[in-house]
Design an enzyme around this catalytic site. Structure first.
Site, short mmCIF file in Angstrom:
data_model
loop_
_atom_site.label_atom_id
_atom_site.label_comp_id
_atom_site.label_asym_id
_atom_site.label_seq_id
_atom_site.Cartn_x
_atom_site.Cartn_y
_atom_site.Cartn_z
N LYS A 176 12.81 89.42 146.93
CA LYS A 176 13.98 89.57 146.04
C LYS A 176 13.64 89.21 144.58
CE LYS A 176 18.40 89.34 144.69
NZ LYS A 176 19.41 90.36 144.72
N THR A 223 20.87 84.22 147.21
CA THR A 223 19.62 84.28 146.47
C THR A 223 19.30 82.85 146.04
OG1 THR A 223 20.17 86.46 145.63
CG2 THR A 223 18.40 85.28 144.51
N LYS A 266 19.73 84.20 136.37
CA LYS A 266 19.50 83.34 137.54
C LYS A 266 18.24 83.79 138.30
CE LYS A 266 21.06 82.39 142.18
NZ LYS A 266 21.99 82.58 143.28
P1 NAD Z 1 30.44 83.57 144.34
O1 NAD Z 1 30.35 82.44 143.41
O2 NAD Z 1 31.53 84.59 144.19
O3 NAD Z 1 30.52 83.02 145.86
C1 NAD Z 1 29.92 81.84 146.32
C2 NAD Z 1 30.96 81.10 147.15
O4 NAD Z 1 30.38 79.93 147.73
C3 NAD Z 1 32.17 80.63 146.32
O5 NAD Z 1 33.36 81.20 146.84
C4 NAD Z 1 32.13 79.11 146.47
O6 NAD Z 1 33.42 78.51 146.51
C5 NAD Z 1 31.40 78.97 147.79
N1 NAD Z 1 30.83 77.63 147.98
C6 NAD Z 1 30.19 76.85 147.04
N2 NAD Z 1 29.84 75.68 147.61
C7 NAD Z 1 30.25 75.71 148.89
C8 NAD Z 1 30.18 74.79 149.96
N3 NAD Z 1 29.61 73.60 149.82
N4 NAD Z 1 30.73 75.15 151.16
C9 NAD Z 1 31.33 76.36 151.31
N5 NAD Z 1 31.43 77.27 150.33
C10 NAD Z 1 30.90 76.95 149.14
O7 NAD Z 1 29.01 84.29 144.30
P2 NAD Z 1 28.63 85.73 144.88
O8 NAD Z 1 28.68 86.73 143.77
O9 NAD Z 1 29.39 85.98 146.14
O10 NAD Z 1 27.08 85.51 145.19
C11 NAD Z 1 26.66 84.78 146.33
C12 NAD Z 1 25.15 84.82 146.39
O11 NAD Z 1 24.71 86.18 146.46
C13 NAD Z 1 24.45 84.20 145.17
O12 NAD Z 1 23.33 83.49 145.63
C14 NAD Z 1 24.07 85.42 144.34
O13 NAD Z 1 22.94 85.18 143.52
C15 NAD Z 1 23.78 86.43 145.41
N6 NAD Z 1 23.94 87.83 144.99
C16 NAD Z 1 25.06 88.21 144.28
C17 NAD Z 1 25.19 89.54 143.88
C18 NAD Z 1 26.40 89.99 143.11
O14 NAD Z 1 26.39 91.12 142.59
N7 NAD Z 1 27.45 89.21 143.01
C19 NAD Z 1 24.20 90.48 144.21
C20 NAD Z 1 23.09 90.06 144.97
C21 NAD Z 1 22.98 88.73 145.35
#
Ligand code: NAD
Length: 291
Positions: A162, A87, A237
């Protein structure tokens, strides 16, 4: 398909696992060193992307997406598709789409709804933006990771859908919690209030499917001490992204702005680490002078 998967966090790891379980050859990379079951681990993003038919990113925000995409795009083979499921702000999605097009790649912005449970169960909903060709190439992967994919329009349209959806979600959650807090003070039983509203014109997803009152309606985070669920921080966010987009597009979103300010204050107080429905216990203890 040969798939590169960048960002193996709470959402990315189970999504990558499901693609591998369906028989795809998945190579993953995460800066934090996390892994996903059934996937090969690469030493860098470009290494995971090299020679892949599709590269999927699942990252925290637009700045990180832009930086990661700048490294991935030169490593990708022409004709391959870059699918961003994070997102992020609409402008970042469009900027990455332009870079991908310049390099002869297909691009889809495809944020998801459904949360960690949907990622694990392969039941996410994808809201996609991009060309027909790009969407068509991504659909078989959406079908594995989710149960529904809507092609919303050109690049950025998925992110637009979204944040519009989640702006409604934030506003209606506050409204639903306010109504319960008012009902309490009027001596109206919460169950009776649910029975009426859930079948009347005040019904909504936040009332009917994710009721913020414990013991009322279907099981929700309220029944688990408001543990997320959908964390208040993630709600903030998405609300901030809605206001960033509204600002750029000069759209009037007065309640979206109020909801953003409300969740901003909430996560620096009672809402830290809590589900976004934990607004109800906060409002229930407030009086009008606390508004
Ligand atoms: P998260 O923080 O668990 O995962 C993100 C991952 O990206 C982390 O493991 C981090 O180490 C990795 N990362 C950061 N910089 C990086 C780089 N330069 N290279 C490689 N990896 C890198 O977050 P999440 O909960 O998995 O969410 C991910 C996305 O999905 C976000 O944009 C969030 O808004 C969206 N989202 C999350 C949910 C939820 O319920 N968690 C629901 C819908 C959407």
């Amino acid at each position: 398909m040969k798939i590169g998967f960048i960002g193996l966090g709470n959402m990315g790891a189970p999504m990558a696992k499901n693609l591998a379980a369906a028989g795809h050859d998945v190579t993953g990379f995460d800066v934090a060193g996390t892994t996903a079951e059934g996937c090969t681990v690469a030493a860098s993003g470009p290494e995971a992307a090299a020679g892949a038919d599709a590269v999927i990113t699942m990252l925290p925000n637009g700045d990180i997406l832009r930086a990661v995409a700048a490294e991935l795009i030169p490593a990708m083979a022409p004709g391959a598709v870059l699918i961003d499921c994070s997102t992020v702000d609409v402008e970042s999605a469009r900027a990455v789409a332009d870079q991908a097009a310049d390099a002869g790649l297909l691009f889809v912005d495809a944020p998801v709804s459904g949360g960690i449970g949907g990622a694990a169960g392969g039941t996410l909903t994808f809201m996609a933006g991009g060309s027909d060709d790009a969407f068509a190439k991504a659909v078989p992967l959406f079908d594995i990771m989710g149960q529904k994919a809507v092609h919303c329009g050109d690049a950025g349209a998925g992110q637009a859908a979204k944040i519009c959806n989640n702006m409604i979600l934030g506003i209606t959650m506050i409204g639903t919690c306010e109504a319960f807090a008012l009902a309490d003070k009027l001596g109206l039983d919460r169950q009776k209030m649910f029975d009426v509203v859930s079948t009347s014109s005040g019904y909504s997803w936040t009332m009917n499917a994710y009721c913020p009152a414990p013991g009322v309606g279907p099981t929700s985070p309220a029944d688990n001490d408001y543990k997320p669920g959908f964390a208040a921080e993630l709600m903030l966010k998405d609300l901030r992204l809605s206001q960033q987009a509204a600002e750029a597009a000069d759209a009037a979103t007065p309640l979206g702005a109020h909801a953003t300010a409300f969740y901003d204050a909430f996560v620096s107080g009672d809402g830290k680490g809590m589900d976004f429905s934990a607004v109800l216990p906060l409002l229930a203890k407030m009086t009008r002078k606390d508004m």
